[in-house]
Design an enzyme around this catalytic site. Structure first.
Site, PDB file in Angstrom:
ATOM      1  N   PRO A 132      64.505  88.978  57.907  1.00 39.46           N
ATOM      2  CA  PRO A 132      63.563  88.871  56.788  1.00 39.46           C
ATOM      3  C   PRO A 132      62.373  89.802  56.966  1.00 39.46           C
ATOM      4  CG  PRO A 132      64.318  86.707  57.411  1.00 39.46           C
ATOM      5  CD  PRO A 132      64.890  87.661  58.424  1.00 39.46           C
ATOM      6  N   CYS A 133      61.918  90.361  55.851  1.00 36.65           N
ATOM      7  CA  CYS A 133      60.985  91.491  55.920  1.00 36.65           C
ATOM      8  C   CYS A 133      59.549  91.144  55.562  1.00 36.65           C
ATOM      9  CB  CYS A 133      61.475  92.601  54.976  1.00 36.65           C
ATOM     10  SG  CYS A 133      61.532  92.075  53.242  1.00 36.65           S
TER      11      CYS A 133
END
Length: 512
Positions: A132-133
Site C-alpha cells: 500500500p502506497c
C-alpha cells in the site's frame, strides 16, 4: 508437458496485476501463468478478486460464461453462480484464501498456503504486488505533514515492503515484480531516503529476513536498458519510473515498477516497447458507452428537474462565454440535451462506433457481453453541476485545456477558503476528450471533481466503468461492493494491459 509459472499475488487489490499475468499466453495459445494465491485485506476488493477468479475458471465453458453474464445482469445471485459450479468455486475461493487476509496480521494463514503451493509446484515461481502506497504518495505525505504528531518512523505502512521480503524468503521465486507510486523515490524516514534501503533489501532478502540458502536478486528497470547482466547499472532511481501513457495505456499514470531477477539468471530482460498511437484518448476509450445524466443530491432527483437545471446552466454559460469573445465558437457546439438520459444503463445501448485502438479493443471488448457493468452516475449538488458544465465547455473551446481556478467566473467560485490562493488551482479538472486522462486515483471515490466527463450535456463525473476503461480493465470485469468501494478498487489498481506487457517480458525471460 507445459508447466505454468506459479504466481503469488500480494496486496492484490481488485486484481489488476494478476489479470495481466493470467491473460499472458504461449505461442501455441496455452496460458503461461497460473495464479496460486491472491492476498487482499479489503472485503470489497477481495470479493471482486474471488468473482474474477471464478470467471477465469469458467471462461472456456460457454454455458458457464452465460451464467456469469446472468449474475452480473442481476438475473441470478452470486450464491446461485457459485453453487452451480462447486468445483470451480472451491478453487476460486482457495485462490483468495476464502476471506480477506492482511499481510503482517494473518501471516500464519498466508505463509502456510504459500509454502504448500511452493512445495507442490515443479516449475518457475514469481511474486507480484505492490505494498500500500499511502505512506509514500505525495498526497498522503501532504496530509501527514499537517499532523504535528505524525512520525514517519512510527508509520508501519513505510515498512510493509518487509512483508513482501518475508514472502520472497519463503517462495524463493526466480522473478518478482514490485509496484508503487512515484512518491516512493522521494519518501524519507528519519530524514533519509527510504528507496535505497528498499532496493538493498530486495537485492538481498536473506539478510533482511535472516533466511539461509537463498540467492540474491538483480533489480532491473522495465523501461531503461541495463548495461550489464552481472550488475544492472542505472544512472538514477527515476529509471525505474514507468509512464504508462507511453505503453498503450490511455492515462498519465506514473508508477515505480521493479523487476527482480534471481542473480544466477544471466539473461538481461527485455524492456517495454513504446506505443506510437495517437488514438489513445479519453473520448476514443469511452464514447461508445451509453450516455448518462448526473444525479442530483440533496434535492428531488427526477429527469425533468435535471433537464431544467442543466438547461438554465447552459444558458448562463452561453452569456459568460459571449463576454469572453467566444460567442461564435460556443454557438457551434452541439449542446442539445437529451430527454432520454438516465442515471444508469446496464443494457448496451451505447453507440456502435467503437473508436479505441484495435490493440485495446481486442483486450477490453467482450462481444458476448450484452450489458455494461458498473455504469451508474453519482449524485452532485446543483452548483457543482454548473462548474462541471463550465469545465467541459471550456475544454472544448480552449483546445482541451482544463480551466484553473483563475479561469472561473467569480460567480462560479466555490465557498472554499483557499480557492483564490492558487493552492487548489486544479480543484475541478475535466478529462479532455482528445487527450489521455490524468491519473485515475482512489480519490475518484470522494467527489469526482478531478474526473469530470468531457461532455457538458451529461454534466457529471466519470462512472466506475469509464474509469475502468481508462485503467484498461476488460468490460467483463465486474467490481463488487458499493459504488464508492468500486471507485477505490479501480483507482488503486495496476492497469491490466500494462501488467500483461510486463508478464510477457517475464515469460520471455524464463522461457529462455
Amino acid at each position: 508437458m507445459h508447466q505454468k509459472i506459479l504466481v503469488i499475488d500480494l496486496f492484490a487489490g481488485p486484481g489488476g496485476l494478476g489479470e495481466g499475468f493470467s491473460a499472458c499466453s504461449t505461442e501455441d495459445g496455452k496460458l503461461a501463468f497460473k495464479i496460486g494465491i491472491s492476498v487482499e485485506k479489503d472485503p470489497a476488493a477481495h470479493k471482486t478478486l474471488t468473482t474474477r477468479a471464478l470467471f477465469r475458471k469458467l471462461i472456456t465453458n460457454n454455458q458457464a460464461r452465460q451464467d456469469y453474464y446472468k449474475y452480473v445482469m442481476g438475473k441470478i445471485t452470486r450464491e446461485d453462480l457459485f453453487r452451480k459450479y462447486p468445483k470451480e468455486a472451491r478453487l476460486a475461493q482457495e485462490e483468495t484464501l476464502h476471506s480477506p487476509q492482511t499481510l503482517g496480521e494473518d501471516n500464519e494463514i498466508i505463509h502456510k498456503r504459500i509454502k504448500e503451493l511452493v512445495e507442490s509446484h515443479n516449475g518457475f515461481k514469481i511474486v507480484i504486488g505492490g505494498p500500500p502506497c499511502q505512506a509514500y504518495s505525495l498526497a498522503g505525505r501532504s496530509r501527514n505533514a499537517g499532523n504535528k504528531d505524525y512520525r514517519a518512523e512510527e508509520d508501519h505502512r513505510h515498512f510493509l515492503y518487509k512483508e513482501y521480503l518475508e514472502v520472497l524468503s519463503i517462495a524463493k521465486p526466480e522473478v518478482f515484480v514490485m509496484e508503487n507510486v512515484r512518491g516512493i523515490l522521494s519518501a524519507k524516514v528519519n530524514n533519509k531516503l527510504i528507496f535505497p534501503q528498499i532496493l538493498d533489501d530486495l537485492k538481498q532478502p536473506s539478510i533482511a529476513t535472516g533466511t539461509t540458502n537463498m540467492r540474491g536478486y538483480k533489480i532491473y528497470s522495465l523501461v531503461v536498458n541495463s548495461k550489464s547482466p552481472e550488475n544492472p547499472d542505472y544512472q538514477n532511481h527515476s529509471d525505474f519510473l514507468i509512464r504508462a501513457e507511453e505503453y498503450g495505456i490511455p492515462q498519465a499514470r506514473h508508477r515505480v515498477i521493479l523487476l527482480g531477477v534471481r542473480d544466477d539468471i544471466k539473461k538481461i530482460p527485455d524492456i517495454l516497447v513504446k506505443t506510437k498511437n495517437e488514438n489513445n484518448t479519453v473520448k476514443n476509450l469511452i464514447s461508445d458507452l451509453p450516455r448518462l445524466r448526473s444525479g442530483l443530491s440533496k434535492h428531488q432527483d427526477t429527469d425533468e428537474r435535471w433537464m431544467i437545471i442543466v438547461s438554465n446552466y447552459l444558458d448562463q454559460l452561453s452569456q459568460y462565454f459571449e463576454k469572453q469573445g467566444k460567442a461564435e465558437a460556443f454557438s457551434k457546439l452541439n449542446l442539445n440535451l437529451s430527454k432520454e438520459l438516465k442515471r444508469n444503463c446496464s443494457m448496451n445501448n451505447g453507440t456502435k462506433d467503437i473508436l479505441m485502438p484495435n490493440f485495446l479493443r481486442n483486450w477490453i471488448e467482450d462481444k458476448d457481453l450484452n450489458v455494461v457493468l458498473n455504469h451508474e452516475t453519482r449524485g452532485h449538488i446543483e452548483t457543482d453541476l454548473l462548474r462541471y458544465a463550465f469545465c467541459a465547455i471550456y475544454s472544448m473551446l480552449y483546445d482541451g485545456i482544463s480551466p484553473k481556478s483563475r479561469d472561473f467566473p467569480a460567480e462560479l467560485a466555490p465557498q472554499h477558503a483557499n480557492w483564490s490562493t492558487g493552492k487548489h488551482a486544479d480543484r475541478f479538472r475535466v478529462q479532455s476528450a482528445n487527450k489521455f486522462s490524468t491519473t485515475i486515483t482512489s480519490h475518484i471515490s470522494k467527489d469526482g471533481h478531478y474526473f469530470i466527463h468531457y461532455d457538458p450535456t451529461q454534466c457529471r463525473s466519470l462512472t466506475v466503468r469509464e474509469a475502468a476503461r481508462l485503467q484498461t480493465f476488460p468490460d467483463n470485469y465486474y467490481f463488487e461492493g458499493n459504488r464508492t468501494q468500486q471507485y477505490v478498487q479501480v483507482g488503486n489498481a495496476v492497469p491490466p494491459f500494462l501488467a500483461k506487457q510486463i508478464a510477457e517480458i517475464v515469460f520471455n525471460l524464463l522461457n529462455e
